[in-house]
Design a protein around this motif. Structure first.
Motif, PDB file in Angstrom:
ATOM      1  N   ASN A  94       0.944  -1.057  -0.068  1.00  0.00           N
ATOM      2  CA  ASN A  94       0.046  -0.063   0.114  1.00  0.00           C
ATOM      3  C   ASN A  94       0.786   1.382   0.091  1.00  0.00           C
ATOM      4  O   ASN A  94       0.421   2.294  -0.574  1.00  0.00           O
ATOM      5  CB  ASN A  94      -0.898  -0.114   1.310  1.00  0.00           C
ATOM      6  N   PHE A  95       2.045   1.322   0.561  1.00  0.00           N
ATOM      7  CA  PHE A  95       2.891   2.442   0.622  1.00  0.00           C
ATOM      8  C   PHE A  95       4.157   2.409   0.018  1.00  0.00           C
ATOM      9  O   PHE A  95       4.951   3.420   0.313  1.00  0.00           O
ATOM     10  CB  PHE A  95       2.840   2.657   2.162  1.00  0.00           C
ATOM     11  N   GLU A 163       4.600  -5.338   3.571  1.00  0.00           N
ATOM     12  CA  GLU A 163       4.273  -4.006   4.231  1.00  0.00           C
ATOM     13  C   GLU A 163       5.246  -3.654   5.221  1.00  0.00           C
ATOM     14  O   GLU A 163       5.511  -4.636   6.331  1.00  0.00           O
ATOM     15  CB  GLU A 163       2.657  -3.775   4.478  1.00  0.00           C
ATOM     16  N   LEU A 165       4.238  -1.065   7.911  1.00  0.00           N
ATOM     17  CA  LEU A 165       3.293   0.152   8.336  1.00  0.00           C
ATOM     18  C   LEU A 165       3.580   0.791   9.296  1.00  0.00           C
ATOM     19  O   LEU A 165       3.178   1.887   9.755  1.00  0.00           O
ATOM     20  CB  LEU A 165       1.795  -0.618   8.874  1.00  0.00           C
ATOM     21  N   TYR A 179      -0.869  -1.455  13.825  1.00  0.00           N
ATOM     22  CA  TYR A 179      -0.154  -1.660  12.837  1.00  0.00           C
ATOM     23  C   TYR A 179       1.054  -2.546  12.900  1.00  0.00           C
ATOM     24  O   TYR A 179       1.870  -2.154  13.918  1.00  0.00           O
ATOM     25  CB  TYR A 179      -0.075  -0.642  11.837  1.00  0.00           C
ATOM     26  N   LEU A 213     -10.555   4.515   4.797  1.00  0.00           N
ATOM     27  CA  LEU A 213      -9.002   4.724   5.239  1.00  0.00           C
ATOM     28  C   LEU A 213      -8.394   5.622   4.146  1.00  0.00           C
ATOM     29  O   LEU A 213      -8.699   5.745   3.094  1.00  0.00           O
ATOM     30  CB  LEU A 213      -8.602   3.240   4.753  1.00  0.00           C
ATOM     31  N   PHE A 215      -5.099   8.973   3.852  1.00  0.00           N
ATOM     32  CA  PHE A 215      -3.757   9.539   4.255  1.00  0.00           C
ATOM     33  C   PHE A 215      -4.248  10.873   4.893  1.00  0.00           C
ATOM     34  O   PHE A 215      -4.744  11.829   4.289  1.00  0.00           O
ATOM     35  CB  PHE A 215      -2.824   9.624   3.021  1.00  0.00           C
ATOM     36  N   TYR A 229      -0.176  10.497   7.260  1.00  0.00           N
ATOM     37  CA  TYR A 229      -0.003   9.090   7.937  1.00  0.00           C
ATOM     38  C   TYR A 229      -1.407   8.448   7.676  1.00  0.00           C
ATOM     39  O   TYR A 229      -2.312   8.757   7.365  1.00  0.00           O
ATOM     40  CB  TYR A 229      -0.026   9.492   9.493  1.00  0.00           C
ATOM     41  N   ILE A 230      -1.179   7.034   7.716  1.00  0.00           N
ATOM     42  CA  ILE A 230      -2.200   6.322   7.695  1.00  0.00           C
ATOM     43  C   ILE A 230      -3.439   6.436   8.835  1.00  0.00           C
ATOM     44  O   ILE A 230      -3.227   6.698   9.973  1.00  0.00           O
ATOM     45  CB  ILE A 230      -2.076   4.796   7.755  1.00  0.00           C
ATOM     46  N   LYS A 231      -4.753   6.865   8.326  1.00  0.00           N
ATOM     47  CA  LYS A 231      -5.979   7.344   9.196  1.00  0.00           C
ATOM     48  C   LYS A 231      -6.880   6.258   8.747  1.00  0.00           C
ATOM     49  O   LYS A 231      -7.187   5.937   7.551  1.00  0.00           O
ATOM     50  CB  LYS A 231      -6.226   8.716   9.121  1.00  0.00           C
ATOM     51  N   SER A 307      -1.503  -5.955   7.280  1.00  0.00           N
ATOM     52  CA  SER A 307      -2.242  -5.488   6.156  1.00  0.00           C
ATOM     53  C   SER A 307      -2.130  -6.849   5.079  1.00  0.00           C
ATOM     54  O   SER A 307      -2.500  -8.058   5.500  1.00  0.00           O
ATOM     55  CB  SER A 307      -1.696  -4.218   5.269  1.00  0.00           C
ATOM     56  N   ALA A 341      -8.842  -1.001   2.401  1.00  0.00           N
ATOM     57  CA  ALA A 341      -9.079   0.350   1.872  1.00  0.00           C
ATOM     58  C   ALA A 341      -9.471   0.224   0.386  1.00  0.00           C
ATOM     59  O   ALA A 341      -8.863  -0.466  -0.140  1.00  0.00           O
ATOM     60  CB  ALA A 341      -7.638   0.881   2.066  1.00  0.00           C
TER      61      ALA A 341
END
Length: 352
Positions: A94-95, A163, A165, A179, A213, A215, A229-231, A307, A341
């Motif tokens: 994801n990131f 991931e 996280l 996470y 979900l 950022f 940040y992931i929210k 994740s 997400a």
């Protein structure tokens, strides 16, 4: 011809972050105000809801593609295949690759290309690409690999979920405790054996649910506004999952032709223990059947939510008898299911 998972591997980071390690954090509300509870109470409530006692963080020198590569090496060895015969490498994340203390993700080149490079695969016909599909990424990558094989475009595929996280969490947000980091990898290929992927189901809910979900800024208003940040909207995700995941699982199982009583294990994305328990109860309620004991293995207590890595890691642990009181035998029917997400939901019915 059947399409089966012939090899698995996982990489579980050695660094353990326990719940007590969060006692010194400064947790804040979304508006930046102080939370009127001591951290010990916050952490204990968190454990009661999620079931998480500890989670794993990657070594500072490792990035997501490193974790994916390490898991992939194990999967290739387990499947006993020549890596040069792999037709597709699909990496779900994801990131991207986020270095420790960095504020920027790196996805150029894509993580699948980086994994292929680390594996020293020379064959240019081995196609490497990434999939961004939230937490259901590994499941969706497996569905895509199956489609390539059924279409005659591939014989062997490597599907990875990786991931880190811990590199994208807001330390002032209580959700940061959920996470973790990790990677799981699988070799998927055409075989003459019985079983394999019997059915699959995928859906994307984006009309109202697209940004459940997202950022966003830190809960600490004094931090750099340009850093994201992931929210998540936890309550909305919880309700969405309970209303939709059991239905998707039922649709998939009904399409497979397998009776609910013949399902031996249900491997759900390890996001939240209470949520997963509620999902499994609603799923079996749709069949007016009690939930069998031990049907849903859990790794979240010790590994947290990594994740895309949670399901392949969980599957690898069970296959290798590394999860207490959880085993699978040849011919067992397993359901893989995930939500995340997008909002995306998917499921696979698989005969081991």
């Amino acid at each position: 011809m059947t399409i089966k998972i012939t090899g698995t591997g996982s990489y579980i980071p050695e660094n353990i972050e326990k719940n007590e390690d969060f006692h010194q954090h400064e947790f804040l509300n979304v508006d930046g105000s102080q939370i009127n509870s001591p951290n010990e109470v916050i952490v204990e409530k968190f454990k009661d809801i999620t079931g998480i006692v500890e989670r794993r963080y990657a070594n500072d020198k490792l990035i997501a593609s490193d974790l994916g590569y390490l898991a992939a090496e194990k999967a290739i060895e387990d499947a006993k295949i020549d890596r040069e015969d792999i037709d597709y490498i699909i990496v779900a994340h994801n990131f991207g690759d986020v270095k420790k203390d960095a504020i920027q993700s790196d996805i150029l080149p894509c993580l699948a290309t980086r994994v292929k490079h680390k594996l020293l695969i020379k064959n240019p016909k081995c196609v490497a690409y990434d999939i961004l599909f939230g937490c259901p990424g590994w499941v969706e990558g497996t569905i895509q690999a199956q489609a390539f094989i059924k279409a005659g475009m591939a014989k062997k595929c490597l599907v990875i979920g990786a991931e880190t996280l811990s590199r994208v969490v807001d330390k002032h947000d209580r959700d940061s405790m959920i996470y973790s980091d990790g990677a799981g990898a699988t070799i998927i290929e055409a075989t003459d054996e019985e079983g394999g992927i019997l059915a699959h189901n995928t859906a994307s809910f984006t009309y109202d649910e697209a940004y459940y979900l997202f950022f966003g800024n830190s809960n600490n208003p004094e931090l750099d506004k340009d850093t994201r940040y992931i929210k998540m909207h936890g309550r909305k995700i919880y309700e969405f999952a309970l209303n939709n995941v059991p239905k998707a699982m039922k649709e998939c199982l009904d399409h497979s032709g397998v009776d609910i009583k013949d399902v031996k294990k249900v491997l759900i994305h390890q996001a939240n223990e209470k949520m997963d328990e509620a999902i499994i109860k609603r799923f079996y309620r749709l069949y007016k059947t009690p939930v069998p004991e031990g049907i849903m293995p859990m790794s979240i207590h010790k590994l947290g939510n990594s994740s895309v890595a949670t399901i392949p890691t969980l599957f690898d642990l069970i296959r290798n008898n590394k999860l207490e009181n959880q085993q699978i035998e040849k011919g067992d029917v397993i359901i893989f299911a995930s939500v995340g997400a997008g909002m995306h939901i998917n499921a696979i019915v698989y005969k081991y």
